[in-house]
Design a protein around this motif. Structure first.
Motif, PDB file in Angstrom:
ATOM      1  N   LYS A 209      50.228  46.506  47.071  1.00 26.86           N
ATOM      2  CA  LYS A 209      49.912  46.235  45.479  1.00 26.86           C
ATOM      3  C   LYS A 209      48.168  46.247  45.510  1.00 26.86           C
ATOM      4  O   LYS A 209      47.394  45.952  47.092  1.00 26.86           O
ATOM      5  CB  LYS A 209      50.075  44.836  45.980  1.00 26.86           C
ATOM      6  CG  LYS A 209      49.917  43.651  44.820  1.00 26.86           C
ATOM      7  CD  LYS A 209      50.477  42.001  45.270  1.00 26.86           C
ATOM      8  CE  LYS A 209      49.749  41.010  43.854  1.00 26.86           C
ATOM      9  NZ  LYS A 209      50.468  40.161  44.555  1.00 26.86           N
TER      10      LYS A 209
ATOM     11  N   CYS B 281      45.111  44.112  42.904  1.00 29.84           N
ATOM     12  CA  CYS B 281      44.721  43.557  42.047  1.00 29.84           C
ATOM     13  C   CYS B 281      42.795  44.187  41.908  1.00 29.84           C
ATOM     14  O   CYS B 281      42.360  43.630  43.052  1.00 29.84           O
ATOM     15  CB  CYS B 281      45.177  41.804  42.852  1.00 29.84           C
ATOM     16  SG  CYS B 281      46.197  41.898  42.596  1.00 29.84           S
TER      17      CYS B 281
ATOM     18  N   VAL C  99      52.418  47.547  43.118  1.00 30.03           N
ATOM     19  CA  VAL C  99      51.888  46.879  41.874  1.00 30.03           C
ATOM     20  C   VAL C  99      50.649  46.981  41.815  1.00 30.03           C
ATOM     21  O   VAL C  99      50.271  46.518  42.295  1.00 30.03           O
ATOM     22  CB  VAL C  99      52.821  45.688  42.341  1.00 30.03           C
ATOM     23  CG1 VAL C  99      52.242  44.551  41.587  1.00 30.03           C
ATOM     24  CG2 VAL C  99      54.317  45.832  42.900  1.00 30.03           C
ATOM     25  N   TYR C 100      50.402  46.734  39.747  1.00 31.04           N
ATOM     26  CA  TYR C 100      48.630  46.705  40.084  1.00 31.04           C
ATOM     27  C   TYR C 100      48.417  46.059  39.252  1.00 31.04           C
ATOM     28  O   TYR C 100      48.969  46.100  37.925  1.00 31.04           O
ATOM     29  CB  TYR C 100      48.342  48.173  39.009  1.00 31.04           C
ATOM     30  CG  TYR C 100      47.572  48.678  39.464  1.00 31.04           C
ATOM     31  CD1 TYR C 100      46.293  48.652  40.281  1.00 31.04           C
ATOM     32  CD2 TYR C 100      46.216  48.870  37.774  1.00 31.04           C
ATOM     33  CE1 TYR C 100      45.118  48.572  39.663  1.00 31.04           C
ATOM     34  CE2 TYR C 100      45.204  49.094  37.770  1.00 31.04           C
ATOM     35  CZ  TYR C 100      44.182  48.920  38.750  1.00 31.04           C
ATOM     36  OH  TYR C 100      42.935  49.093  38.374  1.00 31.04           O
ATOM     37  N   TRP C 101      47.677  45.156  39.356  1.00 29.61           N
ATOM     38  CA  TRP C 101      47.216  44.286  38.498  1.00 29.61           C
ATOM     39  C   TRP C 101      45.663  44.357  38.017  1.00 29.61           C
ATOM     40  O   TRP C 101      44.924  43.921  39.237  1.00 29.61           O
ATOM     41  CB  TRP C 101      48.088  42.300  39.020  1.00 29.61           C
ATOM     42  CG  TRP C 101      47.539  41.102  38.366  1.00 29.61           C
ATOM     43  CD1 TRP C 101      46.309  41.061  37.435  1.00 29.61           C
ATOM     44  CD2 TRP C 101      48.460  39.662  38.387  1.00 29.61           C
ATOM     45  NE1 TRP C 101      46.869  39.588  37.092  1.00 29.61           N
ATOM     46  CE2 TRP C 101      47.938  38.847  37.394  1.00 29.61           C
ATOM     47  CE3 TRP C 101      50.109  39.558  38.810  1.00 29.61           C
ATOM     48  CZ2 TRP C 101      48.436  38.357  37.277  1.00 29.61           C
ATOM     49  CZ3 TRP C 101      50.569  38.565  38.835  1.00 29.61           C
ATOM     50  CH2 TRP C 101      50.121  37.809  37.868  1.00 29.61           C
TER      51      TRP C 101
ATOM     52  N   ARG D 236      54.824  48.905  31.454  1.00 34.13           N
ATOM     53  CA  ARG D 236      54.778  48.095  32.172  1.00 34.13           C
ATOM     54  C   ARG D 236      54.790  48.716  33.751  1.00 34.13           C
ATOM     55  O   ARG D 236      55.157  48.527  34.793  1.00 34.13           O
ATOM     56  CB  ARG D 236      56.089  47.539  32.741  1.00 34.13           C
ATOM     57  CG  ARG D 236      56.206  46.307  30.619  1.00 34.13           C
ATOM     58  CD  ARG D 236      57.916  45.460  31.495  1.00 34.13           C
ATOM     59  NE  ARG D 236      59.084  46.330  30.812  1.00 34.13           N
ATOM     60  CZ  ARG D 236      59.738  46.838  30.195  1.00 34.13           C
ATOM     61  NH1 ARG D 236      58.703  45.850  29.009  1.00 34.13           N
ATOM     62  NH2 ARG D 236      60.250  47.011  29.940  1.00 34.13           N
TER      63      ARG D 236
ATOM     64  N   VAL E 212      51.471  48.438  34.536  1.00 37.18           N
ATOM     65  CA  VAL E 212      50.173  47.711  35.238  1.00 37.18           C
ATOM     66  C   VAL E 212      50.173  46.576  34.250  1.00 37.18           C
ATOM     67  O   VAL E 212      51.062  46.637  33.355  1.00 37.18           O
ATOM     68  CB  VAL E 212      49.123  48.531  34.883  1.00 37.18           C
ATOM     69  CG1 VAL E 212      48.820  49.684  35.160  1.00 37.18           C
ATOM     70  CG2 VAL E 212      48.289  48.418  32.796  1.00 37.18           C
ATOM     71  N   LEU E 213      50.291  45.570  34.604  1.00 32.92           N
ATOM     72  CA  LEU E 213      50.069  43.914  34.225  1.00 32.92           C
ATOM     73  C   LEU E 213      48.322  43.954  34.240  1.00 32.92           C
ATOM     74  O   LEU E 213      47.222  44.036  34.885  1.00 32.92           O
ATOM     75  CB  LEU E 213      50.215  43.096  35.372  1.00 32.92           C
ATOM     76  CG  LEU E 213      50.762  41.551  34.629  1.00 32.92           C
ATOM     77  CD1 LEU E 213      51.665  40.946  35.332  1.00 32.92           C
ATOM     78  CD2 LEU E 213      48.937  41.185  34.326  1.00 32.92           C
TER      79      LEU E 213
ATOM     80  N   GLN F 195      44.818  41.773  32.263  1.00 27.91           N
ATOM     81  CA  GLN F 195      45.100  40.615  31.487  1.00 27.91           C
ATOM     82  C   GLN F 195      43.134  40.780  31.503  1.00 27.91           C
ATOM     83  O   GLN F 195      42.879  41.198  31.661  1.00 27.91           O
ATOM     84  CB  GLN F 195      44.683  39.696  32.317  1.00 27.91           C
ATOM     85  CG  GLN F 195      46.483  38.660  33.010  1.00 27.91           C
ATOM     86  CD  GLN F 195      46.366  37.561  33.566  1.00 27.91           C
ATOM     87  OE1 GLN F 195      46.863  37.539  34.828  1.00 27.91           O
ATOM     88  NE2 GLN F 195      46.138  36.216  33.092  1.00 27.91           N
TER      89      GLN F 195
ATOM     90  N   ARG G  89      42.694  34.806  37.257  1.00 30.31           N
ATOM     91  CA  ARG G  89      43.806  34.728  36.398  1.00 30.31           C
ATOM     92  C   ARG G  89      43.850  33.685  35.916  1.00 30.31           C
ATOM     93  O   ARG G  89      44.757  33.421  34.833  1.00 30.31           O
ATOM     94  CB  ARG G  89      45.098  34.526  37.714  1.00 30.31           C
ATOM     95  CG  ARG G  89      45.387  35.907  38.097  1.00 30.31           C
ATOM     96  CD  ARG G  89      46.859  36.015  38.988  1.00 30.31           C
ATOM     97  NE  ARG G  89      47.539  37.855  39.678  1.00 30.31           N
ATOM     98  CZ  ARG G  89      47.140  37.264  41.266  1.00 30.31           C
ATOM     99  NH1 ARG G  89      46.462  36.610  41.691  1.00 30.31           N
ATOM    100  NH2 ARG G  89      47.221  38.333  41.818  1.00 30.31           N
TER     101      ARG G  89
ATOM    102  N   PRO H  86      49.183  38.025  29.297  1.00 31.09           N
ATOM    103  CA  PRO H  86      49.667  39.659  29.274  1.00 31.09           C
ATOM    104  C   PRO H  86      49.124  39.906  27.563  1.00 31.09           C
ATOM    105  O   PRO H  86      49.421  41.129  28.014  1.00 31.09           O
ATOM    106  CB  PRO H  86      50.478  39.130  30.100  1.00 31.09           C
ATOM    107  CG  PRO H  86      50.339  38.896  31.424  1.00 31.09           C
ATOM    108  CD  PRO H  86      49.997  37.569  30.775  1.00 31.09           C
TER     109      PRO H  86
END
Length: 276
Positions: free
Chosen positions: A99, A101, A155-157, A189, A191-192, A194, A249, A255
């Motif tokens: 993961k 972030c 997982v990439y945020w 989807r 990446v997520l 914001q 966040r 998103p």
């Protein structure tokens, strides 16, 4: 070393690891226990899906009594001139993370950069460098991004400050293409994303930060300043970094609203490009 050549060496690393392990009569799980990773990781090393850190390669040499061959191969592969010295270790860990972030206050993070965007940044930082140097750096950036296309991708945020959307890196056309690419990945989807808007005001982190989680190792944070980078692995410091990221966040747009803003900014840049 060209991308294809590097991959060929990693594949040789994996083939040789499997051969030496089987010659020693031990399973992937048994070797994993000896070098402090899971048996699944050993299997991924052998298939060249994941790339071991240097200390793991050293422990493999010790466990299999292989006279340093895996350390030498690993050093050859991670001694990559495409990465700045202070970032090389972070790039190595990035490829092992489950993961990631990131918070980016000014530029699109490297994992999501298009070649033209990466080229514009590299030229801005190295205005007198020869073309070969520029292309080597861009090549390294593009190879890094392959981890988001792998079957084992993390997982990439990503949280982008609104600054990132507005600064026309490389000109309006390059910027439009870059933001369109980010939007495509978000819609798929992969990446997520914001966005921290200007309206959020002051925020919890003063510069870029990357948080990385691993299957068989404690989490790590990476921060970067001018010509320097810091890997932070002290549990208390990483916990503070994670708390600060949680605050980002909370202050960022959802998103859905973030994607709409990215696409709107891309349209603005595209419009500017068509009028110049």
């Amino acid at each position: 070393m060209a991308n294809g050549s590097r991959q060929a060496v990693w594949e040789f690393f994996g083939t040789e690891l499997k051969r030496r392990r089987e010659d020693a009569g031990i399973t992937q799980v048994e070797l994993g226990l000896r070098v402090f990773v899971s048996g699944g990781y050993i299997g991924q090393f052998e298939q060249a899906i994941r790339k071991p850190q240097l200390d793991v390669a050293q422990r493999i040499d010790e466990a299999l009594q292989t006279d340093g061959i895996f350390e030498r191969l690993c050093r050859k592969l991670i001694d990559d001139p495409r990465y700045a010295d202070y970032f090389a270790k972070a790039a190595e860990l990035e490829a092992l993370a489950t993961k990631i972030c990131e918070f980016a206050p000014a530029l699109v993070p490297g994992l999501l950069q298009t070649a033209e965007y990466a080229r514009a940044i590299t030229l801005a930082m190295n205005p007198f460098a020869p073309d070969e140097y520029i292309e080597e750096k861009v090549s390294g950036r593009m190879e890094r991004s392959r981890i988001l296309k792998d079957a084992t991708r993390p997982v990439y945020w990503m949280i982008l400050h609104e600054n990132v959307l507005r600064i026309p890196v490389g000109g309006a056309a390059v910027m439009a293409e870059q933001l369109e690419y980010v939007a495509v990945l978000a819609r798929k989807r992969a990446v997520l994303v914001q966005v921290l808007p200007y309206a959020a005001g002051a925020y919890a982190v003063s510069g870029m930060i990357t948080l990385m989680d691993f299957e068989d190792a404690p989490p790590t944070a990476y921060t970067e300043a001018v010509y320097s980078g810091n890997l932070l692995d002290d549990p208390a410091v990483v916990m503070r970094a994670q708390s600060a990221y949680d605050q980002l966040r909370a202050a960022a747009l959802s998103p859905e609203a973030s994607l709409a803003l990215v696409e709107s900014a891309a349209e603005d840049h595209r419009r500017c490009a068509s009028t110049t």
